[in-house]
Design a protein around this motif. Structure first.
Motif, PDB file in Angstrom:
ATOM      1  N   ALA A   1       0.831  -1.207   0.000  1.00  0.00           N
ATOM      2  CA  ALA A   1       0.000   0.000   0.000  1.00  0.00           C
ATOM      3  C   ALA A   1       0.865   1.255   0.000  1.00  0.00           C
ATOM      4  N   LEU A   2       1.955   1.225   0.759  1.00  0.00           N
ATOM      5  CA  LEU A   2       2.864   2.372   0.806  1.00  0.00           C
ATOM      6  C   LEU A   2       3.483   2.631  -0.565  1.00  0.00           C
ATOM      7  N   CYS A   3       3.915   1.555  -1.248  1.00  0.00           N
ATOM      8  CA  CYS A   3       4.497   1.702  -2.584  1.00  0.00           C
ATOM      9  C   CYS A   3       3.464   2.247  -3.573  1.00  0.00           C
ATOM     10  N   LEU A   4       2.240   1.749  -3.492  1.00  0.00           N
ATOM     11  CA  LEU A   4       1.186   2.223  -4.392  1.00  0.00           C
ATOM     12  C   LEU A   4       0.915   3.707  -4.179  1.00  0.00           C
ATOM     13  N   ARG A   5       0.861   4.115  -2.928  1.00  0.00           N
ATOM     14  CA  ARG A   5       0.609   5.526  -2.637  1.00  0.00           C
ATOM     15  C   ARG A   5       1.756   6.401  -3.122  1.00  0.00           C
ATOM     16  N   GLN A   6       2.961   5.899  -2.978  1.00  0.00           N
ATOM     17  CA  GLN A   6       4.111   6.666  -3.455  1.00  0.00           C
ATOM     18  C   GLN A   6       4.052   6.834  -4.968  1.00  0.00           C
ATOM     19  N   LEU A   7       3.617   5.786  -5.677  1.00  0.00           N
ATOM     20  CA  LEU A   7       3.513   5.869  -7.134  1.00  0.00           C
ATOM     21  C   LEU A   7       2.512   6.942  -7.559  1.00  0.00           C
ATOM     22  N   THR A   8       1.451   7.128  -6.783  1.00  0.00           N
ATOM     23  CA  THR A   8       0.458   8.147  -7.143  1.00  0.00           C
ATOM     24  C   THR A   8       1.012   9.558  -6.980  1.00  0.00           C
ATOM     25  N   ASN A   9       2.110   9.697  -6.241  1.00  0.00           N
ATOM     26  CA  ASN A   9       2.692  11.017  -5.990  1.00  0.00           C
ATOM     27  C   ASN A   9       3.888  11.322  -6.890  1.00  0.00           C
ATOM     28  N   ILE A  10       4.160  10.434  -7.843  1.00  0.00           N
ATOM     29  CA  ILE A  10       5.296  10.609  -8.753  1.00  0.00           C
ATOM     30  C   ILE A  10       4.778  10.839 -10.170  1.00  0.00           C
ATOM     31  N   ASP A  11       5.418  11.743 -10.896  1.00  0.00           N
ATOM     32  CA  ASP A  11       5.099  11.912 -12.312  1.00  0.00           C
ATOM     33  C   ASP A  11       5.819  10.809 -13.082  1.00  0.00           C
ATOM     34  N   LEU A  12       5.067   9.807 -13.506  1.00  0.00           N
ATOM     35  CA  LEU A  12       5.647   8.637 -14.163  1.00  0.00           C
ATOM     36  C   LEU A  12       5.701   8.770 -15.685  1.00  0.00           C
TER      37      LEU A  12
ATOM     38  N   ALA B   1       2.123   1.224 -12.039  1.00  0.00           N
ATOM     39  CA  ALA B   1       3.003   2.245 -12.614  1.00  0.00           C
ATOM     40  C   ALA B   1       2.620   2.538 -14.063  1.00  0.00           C
ATOM     41  N   LEU B   2       2.334   1.498 -14.826  1.00  0.00           N
ATOM     42  CA  LEU B   2       1.960   1.685 -16.229  1.00  0.00           C
ATOM     43  C   LEU B   2       0.614   2.389 -16.358  1.00  0.00           C
ATOM     44  N   LYS B   3      -0.337   2.018 -15.539  1.00  0.00           N
ATOM     45  CA  LYS B   3      -1.659   2.643 -15.637  1.00  0.00           C
ATOM     46  C   LYS B   3      -1.650   4.074 -15.103  1.00  0.00           C
ATOM     47  N   LEU B   4      -0.591   4.411 -14.353  1.00  0.00           N
ATOM     48  CA  LEU B   4      -0.440   5.781 -13.865  1.00  0.00           C
ATOM     49  C   LEU B   4       0.443   6.622 -14.784  1.00  0.00           C
ATOM     50  N   GLY B   5       0.849   6.048 -15.940  1.00  0.00           N
ATOM     51  CA  GLY B   5       1.535   6.860 -16.938  1.00  0.00           C
ATOM     52  C   GLY B   5       2.933   6.462 -17.328  1.00  0.00           C
ATOM     53  N   ALA B   6       3.512   5.431 -16.700  1.00  0.00           N
ATOM     54  CA  ALA B   6       4.874   5.027 -17.062  1.00  0.00           C
ATOM     55  C   ALA B   6       4.921   4.547 -18.512  1.00  0.00           C
ATOM     56  N   LEU B   7       6.088   4.716 -19.142  1.00  0.00           N
ATOM     57  CA  LEU B   7       6.259   4.330 -20.541  1.00  0.00           C
ATOM     58  C   LEU B   7       6.358   2.818 -20.691  1.00  0.00           C
ATOM     59  N   ARG B   8       7.242   2.216 -19.901  1.00  0.00           N
ATOM     60  CA  ARG B   8       7.431   0.767 -19.927  1.00  0.00           C
ATOM     61  C   ARG B   8       7.783   0.297 -18.521  1.00  0.00           C
ATOM     62  N   ALA B   9       7.499  -0.976 -18.248  1.00  0.00           N
ATOM     63  CA  ALA B   9       7.861  -1.560 -16.957  1.00  0.00           C
ATOM     64  C   ALA B   9       8.403  -2.962 -17.178  1.00  0.00           C
ATOM     65  N   THR B  10       9.389  -3.309 -16.373  1.00  0.00           N
ATOM     66  CA  THR B  10       9.941  -4.662 -16.364  1.00  0.00           C
ATOM     67  C   THR B  10       9.718  -5.237 -14.974  1.00  0.00           C
ATOM     68  N   ALA B  11       9.185  -6.448 -14.914  1.00  0.00           N
ATOM     69  CA  ALA B  11       8.899  -7.101 -13.637  1.00  0.00           C
ATOM     70  C   ALA B  11       9.707  -8.382 -13.532  1.00  0.00           C
ATOM     71  N   THR B  12      10.214  -8.647 -12.326  1.00  0.00           N
ATOM     72  CA  THR B  12      11.003  -9.859 -12.127  1.00  0.00           C
ATOM     73  C   THR B  12      10.730 -10.450 -10.756  1.00  0.00           C
ATOM     74  N   ASP B  13      10.902 -11.771 -10.657  1.00  0.00           N
ATOM     75  CA  ASP B  13      10.689 -12.475  -9.395  1.00  0.00           C
ATOM     76  C   ASP B  13      11.394 -13.825  -9.490  1.00  0.00           C
ATOM     77  N   ILE B  14      11.777 -14.371  -8.337  1.00  0.00           N
ATOM     78  CA  ILE B  14      12.420 -15.686  -8.338  1.00  0.00           C
ATOM     79  C   ILE B  14      11.397 -16.811  -8.461  1.00  0.00           C
TER      80      ILE B  14
END
Length: 252
Positions: free
Chosen positions: A145-156, A175-188
């Motif tokens: 939730a903290l990360c999501l809120r921070q994303l809403t406060n950044i010009d992406l 991030a993408l739906k809030l305006g980012a150009l591209r996103a890369t996601a990774t996980d083990i």
């Protein structure tokens, strides 16, 4: 697997993160936290985020886990706490249980998180459609939730984003739906990568979302913003690598 070993311990808030990380390191397949009474605690960074002075931390372990070793480690990690409870749990449809508990909710402003099986309460809002499956990431955990809120406060706008430890992909999708150009996601976790791809497609941003294993994230790949919603110990270990992937004027 017909049953699981659940080990729980109730500790004061300062020890919660330490116990959570200990359970993760000892092989827990899932760790949950619930308030165990005591007074409410408010995070000054989020005026409406409520925590608790005492929490119950439970880890779900395979049935062949070394119960004695785990309990001894938690005893030491908690500063000698003796109230450790162990019980055998019959296997259940954990994914269905999670679905039943996951409801649409507003993060902040126009940003909403909606399960894929529910209609968005506000159709014209920025709706993140999520099906977490068995991956971490519904948006209800305090750090998510903290990360999501921070994303809403950044010009992406026109920015590239790396989501390390993506779980369900919720942060990359947001991030993408809030305006980012591209996103890369990774996980083990291969399941997390599969679920992230599905969530990208379900949100109509699949063409902007790249899903890779950590081994595939290498220099000279550079990102404007790096998100890493993972355990503190792992984050410290990964800090040099994440920093090498960050643009000169980037943000973590």
């Amino acid at each position: 697997m017909d049953y699981w070993l659940q080990i729980s311990i109730t500790v004061e808030q300062p020890a919660v993160q330490r116990i959570t990380e200990a359970m993760d390191g000892l092989g827990a397949v899932a760790v949950s936290r619930q308030h165990a009474g005591g007074s409410a605690r408010f995070d000054t960074a989020l005026s409406d985020f409520q925590g608790w002075s005492t929490e119950n931390v439970s880890g779900l372990f395979p049935p062949d886990a070394d119960q004695k070793t785990i309990c001894n480690y938690l005893h030491d990690a908690s500063g000698g706490h003796t109230g450790i409870h162990c019980q055998i749990l019959a296997d259940r449809n954990w994914e269905q249980i999670g679905r039943d508990q996951f409801k649409p909710f507003n993060v902040e402003g126009d940003l909403w998180i909606c399960p894929s099986w529910c209609q968005p309460p506000v159709p014209n809002a920025v709706n993140i459609i999520i099906d977490p499956g068995l991956a971490f990431g519904t948006g209800t955990h305090p750090t998510t939730a903290l990360c999501l809120r921070q994303l809403t406060n950044i010009d992406l706008t026109e920015h590239t984003v790396l989501d390390w430890g993506c779980g369900s992909g919720i942060l990359a999708v947001a991030a993408l739906k809030l305006g980012a150009l591209r996103a890369t996601a990774t996980d083990i976790d291969p399941k997390a990568l599969s679920i992230t791809r599905e969530n990208g497609q379900n949100n109509g941003i699949g063409d902007q979302l790249t899903v890779k294993t950590p081994e595939q994230i290498v220099s000279p790949m550079i990102f404007d913003i790096v998100i890493a919603n993972i355990l503190a110990r792992t984050l410290i270990e990964l800090a040099p690598r994440l920093n090498s992937l960050l643009a000169a004027d980037g943000m973590v």
